[in-house]
Design an enzyme around this catalytic site. Structure first.
Site, PDB file in Angstrom:
ATOM      1  N   PRO A 173       0.821  -1.221   0.000  1.00  0.00           N
ATOM      2  CA  PRO A 173       0.000   0.000   0.000  1.00  0.00           C
ATOM      3  C   PRO A 173       0.848   1.260   0.000  1.00  0.00           C
ATOM      4  O   PRO A 173       1.865   1.340   0.701  1.00  0.00           O
ATOM      5  CB  PRO A 173      -0.801  -0.130   1.299  1.00  0.00           C
ATOM      6  CG  PRO A 173      -0.917  -1.597   1.510  1.00  0.00           C
ATOM      7  CD  PRO A 173       0.389  -2.173   1.027  1.00  0.00           C
ATOM      8  N   CYS A 174       0.421   2.248  -0.785  1.00  0.00           N
ATOM      9  CA  CYS A 174       1.270   3.429  -1.005  1.00  0.00           C
ATOM     10  C   CYS A 174       0.663   4.725  -0.491  1.00  0.00           C
ATOM     11  O   CYS A 174       1.213   5.795  -0.741  1.00  0.00           O
ATOM     12  CB  CYS A 174       1.559   3.572  -2.505  1.00  0.00           C
ATOM     13  SG  CYS A 174       0.065   3.868  -3.501  1.00  0.00           S
ATOM     14  N   GLN A 175      -0.467   4.672   0.236  1.00  0.00           N
ATOM     15  CA  GLN A 175      -1.090   5.916   0.661  1.00  0.00           C
ATOM     16  C   GLN A 175      -0.131   6.785   1.473  1.00  0.00           C
ATOM     17  O   GLN A 175      -0.124   7.997   1.371  1.00  0.00           O
ATOM     18  CB  GLN A 175      -2.343   5.626   1.501  1.00  0.00           C
ATOM     19  CG  GLN A 175      -3.513   5.085   0.706  1.00  0.00           C
ATOM     20  CD  GLN A 175      -3.502   3.573   0.650  1.00  0.00           C
ATOM     21  OE1 GLN A 175      -2.505   2.938   0.984  1.00  0.00           O
ATOM     22  NE2 GLN A 175      -4.610   2.979   0.228  1.00  0.00           N
ATOM     23  N   PHE A 197       3.033   7.069   1.144  1.00  0.00           N
ATOM     24  CA  PHE A 197       4.150   7.580   0.361  1.00  0.00           C
ATOM     25  C   PHE A 197       3.696   8.500  -0.767  1.00  0.00           C
ATOM     26  O   PHE A 197       4.501   9.170  -1.403  1.00  0.00           O
ATOM     27  CB  PHE A 197       4.944   6.430  -0.263  1.00  0.00           C
ATOM     28  CG  PHE A 197       5.376   5.385   0.717  1.00  0.00           C
ATOM     29  CD1 PHE A 197       5.910   5.746   1.937  1.00  0.00           C
ATOM     30  CD2 PHE A 197       5.241   4.038   0.433  1.00  0.00           C
ATOM     31  CE1 PHE A 197       6.316   4.792   2.855  1.00  0.00           C
ATOM     32  CE2 PHE A 197       5.646   3.066   1.336  1.00  0.00           C
ATOM     33  CZ  PHE A 197       6.179   3.452   2.555  1.00  0.00           C
ATOM     34  N   SER A 198       2.402   8.517  -1.034  1.00  0.00           N
ATOM     35  CA  SER A 198       1.892   9.207  -2.211  1.00  0.00           C
ATOM     36  C   SER A 198       2.187  10.696  -2.182  1.00  0.00           C
ATOM     37  O   SER A 198       2.134  11.343  -1.137  1.00  0.00           O
ATOM     38  CB  SER A 198       0.376   8.989  -2.319  1.00  0.00           C
ATOM     39  OG  SER A 198      -0.159   9.741  -3.373  1.00  0.00           O
TER      40      SER A 198
END
Length: 428
Positions: A100-102, A104-105
């Site tokens: 999941p990248c939330q 790092f976005s």
């Protein structure tokens, strides 16, 4: 193996490149349901013992952390691969994953809550991916994530890029793998989007015939993915335009808040024919054939008025929506300039005063029209954003979000074809 697989964009591209998925890991029931629903008829092992109400299956998992913490789980998984596919330890060709990248976005200002990245559990799942790879020893692996990872800091006082450094060290710490990394753009792989993505590839040193990358060397692998031959260069300027991608779905009789259930016209170009070809390649959907997921949002009359003005290029009341703009019918000299996210109202249709349907959103990511999606059409508020400040980390993944989070299918296919070629050479 497909870890943190979402709705299966990366997996589908790899299948198109010749790989066969043997195991999927995805926490969200709806996204995992989407993945399995589109494979159970093509891969018998995904259909066996399937409880469609919960998508339970011995060839799937919902929690990567339990995979590495539950005693004997990975050993049992390897025994399953041996009995079902005759795959011994170290013989899995490829493990891929996009944790999941939330956290790092680069669009953090669109999140409902801002917290230190270090305290978000999902931001540490790359470690679990590294542990799984270290235990199963595939011939190659691919880690995928957003561009913001390259400059992310664990805390406000931290150093720029410290998260990416820790990620590289985790994968270099597995040992016996040669690593390379690159910031790639989907537009260079036949996708109607710009969509930058960080790709880290590891190939087992005995397969590639090169020395394994140490932690010290991992600091310097950025920008080596293509030059080292681990990733395909792509073909700039080959991305289809929006009209080619969506033109055959334009229904002149559409209704605000209604739906289109049949193709309103025949396919007019090769891109559209590809989208409308059945999963087994035997049928091309013609005018009047059924089309799914082509339901329209119901817009307020004032919103429709604004959208019409936007399409004409005239004056309109400024929207509060982030970067809301009309989809361009032609790209500029540098190619596609858009990136599909989890929010379907980022873009207005190029010809009609409305936002895009699920089917149109899926086409922007390269999903063929036979691909179905499970779960709600859309959602919002706490259900989509969670509240990390109060320990609420669960997020719903409606269809638009599943699609927006996916790896574009054509880019995944290009990466898969390239890696397949490397792995075949490694067998000689």
């Amino acid at each position: 193996m497909d870890l943190f697989a979402g709705c299966g964009g990366f997996g589908l591209g790899l299948e198109q490149a010749g790989f066969t998925p043997i195991f999927v890991n995805e926490l969200n029931d709806d996204a995992r349901g989407t993945y399995i629903a589109n494979r159970k008829d093509r891969h018998e092992h995904f259909a066996r013992g399937l409880d469609e109400s919960k998508w339970l299956n011995e060839f799937s998992s919902s929690d990567a952390r339990k995979m590495v913490s539950k005693k004997g789980y990975l050993d049992g998984l390897q025994k399953l691969f041996k009995s079902e596919f005759e795959i011994s330890h170290g013989e899995i060709d490829l493990i891929v994953g996009g944790p999941p990248c939330q956290g790092f976005s680069g669009i953090g200002h669109r999140r409902s809550y801002a917290v230190e990245k270090k305290i978000l559990p999902s931001n540490h799942l790359y470690k679990d991916m590294a542990k799984i790879i270290g235990h199963l020893r595939p011939r190659a692996f691919v880690f995928e994530n957003v561009r913001g990872l390259l400059t992310g800091r664990w805390t406000e006082e931290g150093n720029t890029g410290e998260i990416w450094k820790d990620v590289k060290n985790a994968f270099a710490g597995i040992g016996e793998y040669t690593l390379a990394a690159e910031l790639v753009y989907a537009k260079n792989y036949g996708v109607a989007q710009n969509r930058p993505r960080v790709i880290l590839v590891g190939v087992r040193h005995d397969v590639i015939g090169k020395a394994a990358t140490t932690k010290a060397e991992a600091e310097h692998i950025d920008g080596t993915g293509i030059s080292s031959g681990f990733l395909p260069k792509g073909a700039p300027g080959k991305a289809p335009n929006i009209v080619d991608v969506l033109g055959d779905l334009v229904d002149p009789d559409y209704k605000n808040g209604g739906s289109t259930t049949e193709y309103p016209s025949k396919a007019a170009c090769e891109t559209q024919r590809w989208f409308r070809t059945s999963a087994d390649g035997s049928r091309l959907a013609g005018k009047g054939s059924p089309v799914t997921e082509h339901d329209y949002s119901k817009h307020h009359p004032d919103v429709i008025k604004k959208f019409k003005a936007m399409i004409r290029g005239g004056d309109f009341e400024a929207t509060k929506k982030f970067a809301q703009r009309v989809l361009p019918t032609e790209w500029g000299p540098t190619g596609p300039s858009i990136t599909a996210t989890s929010l379907p109202d980022d873009y207005v249709h190029f010809e009609q005063p409305r936002t895009l349907t699920v089917r149109e959103w899926a086409r922007l990511q390269g999903f063929p029209d036979w691909y179905e999606f499970k779960g709600k059409r859309t959602t919002g508020g706490l259900r989509r954003a969670g509240n990390p400040l109060e320990g609420i980390h669960f997020r719903e993944l409606p269809k638009y979000t599943q699609i927006g989070n996916a790896v574009p299918v054509p880019m995944a296919k290009a990466i898969g074809e390239h890696l397949a070629s490397l792995l075949r050479k490694g067998r000689k």
